[in-house]
Design an enzyme around this catalytic site. Structure first.
Site, mmCIF file in Angstrom:
data_model
loop_
_atom_site.group_PDB
_atom_site.id
_atom_site.type_symbol
_atom_site.label_atom_id
_atom_site.label_comp_id
_atom_site.label_asym_id
_atom_site.label_seq_id
_atom_site.Cartn_x
_atom_site.Cartn_y
_atom_site.Cartn_z
ATOM 1 N N TYR A 22 33.696 42.763 48.106
ATOM 2 C CA TYR A 22 34.122 43.627 47.005
ATOM 3 C C TYR A 22 33.575 43.233 45.638
ATOM 4 O O TYR A 22 33.881 43.897 44.647
ATOM 5 C CB TYR A 22 35.654 43.663 46.966
ATOM 6 C CG TYR A 22 36.260 44.114 48.275
ATOM 7 C CD1 TYR A 22 35.941 45.354 48.816
ATOM 8 C CD2 TYR A 22 37.128 43.287 48.997
ATOM 9 C CE1 TYR A 22 36.470 45.767 50.031
ATOM 10 C CE2 TYR A 22 37.671 43.697 50.212
ATOM 11 C CZ TYR A 22 37.328 44.939 50.723
ATOM 12 O OH TYR A 22 37.849 45.345 51.929
ATOM 13 N N ASN A 71 37.723 56.410 46.600
ATOM 14 C CA ASN A 71 37.744 55.291 47.536
ATOM 15 C C ASN A 71 39.183 55.149 48.015
ATOM 16 O O ASN A 71 40.049 54.677 47.269
ATOM 17 C CB ASN A 71 37.279 53.991 46.855
ATOM 18 C CG ASN A 71 37.183 52.842 47.850
ATOM 19 O OD1 ASN A 71 37.648 52.944 48.989
ATOM 20 N ND2 ASN A 71 36.583 51.739 47.418
ATOM 21 N N HIS A 77 40.577 54.864 57.106
ATOM 22 C CA HIS A 77 40.411 54.639 58.540
ATOM 23 C C HIS A 77 41.438 55.369 59.398
ATOM 24 O O HIS A 77 41.272 55.468 60.606
ATOM 25 C CB HIS A 77 40.448 53.136 58.830
ATOM 26 C CG HIS A 77 39.503 52.352 57.961
ATOM 27 N ND1 HIS A 77 38.162 52.643 57.893
ATOM 28 C CD2 HIS A 77 39.727 51.339 57.077
ATOM 29 C CE1 HIS A 77 37.588 51.811 57.016
ATOM 30 N NE2 HIS A 77 38.511 51.029 56.514
ATOM 31 N N ASP A 84 43.549 66.043 55.644
ATOM 32 C CA ASP A 84 43.972 67.447 55.558
ATOM 33 C C ASP A 84 44.013 67.919 54.117
ATOM 34 O O ASP A 84 43.678 69.068 53.818
ATOM 35 C CB ASP A 84 45.359 67.624 56.197
ATOM 36 C CG ASP A 84 45.312 67.546 57.716
ATOM 37 O OD1 ASP A 84 44.194 67.524 58.274
ATOM 38 O OD2 ASP A 84 46.381 67.503 58.339
ATOM 39 N N HIS A 97 32.728 53.586 49.252
ATOM 40 C CA HIS A 97 33.250 52.280 49.635
ATOM 41 C C HIS A 97 32.361 51.220 49.003
ATOM 42 O O HIS A 97 31.134 51.388 48.963
ATOM 43 C CB HIS A 97 33.209 52.076 51.152
ATOM 44 C CG HIS A 97 34.067 53.052 51.896
ATOM 45 N ND1 HIS A 97 35.432 52.946 51.948
ATOM 46 C CD2 HIS A 97 33.742 54.167 52.589
ATOM 47 C CE1 HIS A 97 35.906 53.955 52.657
ATOM 48 N NE2 HIS A 97 34.906 54.712 53.055
ATOM 49 N N LEU A 98 32.968 50.156 48.559
ATOM 50 C CA LEU A 98 32.185 49.046 48.003
ATOM 51 C C LEU A 98 31.393 48.348 49.104
ATOM 52 O O LEU A 98 30.213 48.029 48.944
ATOM 53 C CB LEU A 98 33.128 48.035 47.336
ATOM 54 C CG LEU A 98 33.824 48.527 46.059
ATOM 55 C CD1 LEU A 98 35.108 47.754 45.806
ATOM 56 C CD2 LEU A 98 32.882 48.392 44.867
ATOM 57 N N SER A 99 32.060 48.123 50.229
ATOM 58 C CA SER A 99 31.432 47.345 51.310
ATOM 59 C C SER A 99 30.785 48.274 52.333
ATOM 60 O O SER A 99 31.003 49.485 52.323
ATOM 61 C CB SER A 99 32.500 46.482 51.995
ATOM 62 O OG SER A 99 33.489 47.294 52.597
ATOM 63 N N ARG A 108 37.299 49.337 61.027
ATOM 64 C CA ARG A 108 36.761 49.971 59.803
ATOM 65 C C ARG A 108 35.627 50.951 60.122
ATOM 66 O O ARG A 108 35.171 51.676 59.252
ATOM 67 C CB ARG A 108 36.257 48.908 58.823
ATOM 68 C CG ARG A 108 37.339 47.994 58.289
ATOM 69 C CD ARG A 108 36.810 47.034 57.247
ATOM 70 N NE ARG A 108 37.647 45.866 57.153
ATOM 71 C CZ ARG A 108 38.741 45.770 56.389
ATOM 72 N NH1 ARG A 108 39.099 46.757 55.608
ATOM 73 N NH2 ARG A 108 39.452 44.654 56.366
#
Ligand code: DQA
Length: 143
Positions: A22, A71, A77, A84, A97-99, A108
């Site tokens: 992160y 994010n 997940h 929805d 997403h950072l990663s 993940r």
């Protein structure tokens, strides 16, 4: 052009989370970088964060913005509620997403938000967010 930068669960802990995934920016630092970058492209950014799934749904249902960079953290997940919601709201949602979630634990690798989002950027730290701003500037900028 108004953009909502929405960060979900545990992203308020940036700066104290594992820097291998992160980075070292705090949430304030990350928001500042996104706002500065977007301002250079003539985009106004509103920043919000919540750890609560239902609160994120409420925010998404009434953004008052033209687009959302989102994010969702771990909710990405498994949250069908967020999925929805994104499916039926007006502003386009760009997932970030950072990663790189595909180079991490198997749980993940499932991302239930992806197919209802307009685009997604991941694995590049803060640059994932800046790439999302570029996407908004190139594809959705009206004014
Ligand atoms: C994250 C990835 C998620 O798997 C994790 O639960 C997060 C952050 C990311 O930005 O890389 O909280 O969304």
């Amino acid at each position: 052009m108004k953009l909502l930068l929405l960060n979900g669960v545990n992203l308020n802990m940036l700066g104290r989370r594992d820097s291998r995934f992160y980075g070292t920016d705090t949430l304030d630092g990350l928001e500042w970088k996104v706002c500065q970058y977007a301002a250079g492209l003539g985009i106004e950014v509103v920043c919000k964060q919540s750890n609560i799934e239902g609160e994120l749904v409420n925010i998404l249902q009434q953004t008052g913005c033209d687009a959302v960079i989102f994010n969702a953290g771990a909710y990405s997940h498994y949250s069908y509620a967020l999925r929805d919601c994104i499916e039926c709201i007006e502003p386009q949602v760009i997932e970030v997403h950072l990663s790189n979630i595909y180079e991490r634990e198997e749980f993940r690798h499932v991302d239930v938000l992806t197919d209802v989002c307009a685009a997604r950027f991941y694995g590049k730290g803060v640059q994932s967010y800046l790439d999302a701003v570029d996407y908004v500037a190139q594809n959705l900028n009206k004014k």
